[in-house]
Design a protein around this motif. Structure first.
Motif: not given
Length: 127
Positions: A36-41
């Motif tokens: 699981x990865x995440x990316x914020x603006x």
């Protein structure tokens, strides 16, 4: 080839919980290490958690340790991310990733180690 579909994102207040799911197509899900990865603006994509194909090895980023739990159900071809005690800084788009591996306990911790990605699900935590 495997297709990944995430679900379970949404808007939640700080301190709340969400459970993300990632459903995989194909008959060989048990041979895939998952992440699981995440990316914020405006930020780079970062690893949140990883799980080996056996499910017996897991990795968590320091910023989610003790709050998130990564698990998999190979009978359902699904990997889960249980997120508790959510914080506003957890707000991001969350992506599921997969890569086939022969190593049952191997963890993949960088984006370039993964071959397949889902479309992402948005998680927004309000303060």
């Amino acid at each position: 080839q495997v297709q990944l579909v995430e679900s379970g994102g949404g808007l939640v207040q700080a301190g709340g919980s969400l459970r993300l799911s990632c459903a995989a197509s194909g008959r060989t899900f048990s041979t895939y290490a998952m992440g699981w990865f995440r990316q914020a603006p405006g930020k780079e994509r970062e690893l949140v958690a990883a799980i080996s194909r056996s499910g017996r090895s897991t990795y968590y980023a320091d910023f989610v340790k003790g709050r998130f739990t990564n698990s998999r159900d190979d009978t359902e071809n699904t990997v889960y991310l249980q997120m508790n005690l959510l914080k506003p800084e957890d707000t991001a788009k969350y992506y599921c990733a997969a890569t086939e591996t022969v190593a049952r306990w191997s963890l993949k911790t960088t984006p370039n180690q993964y071959d397949y990605w889902g479309q992402g699900t948005q998680v927004t935590v309000s303060s």
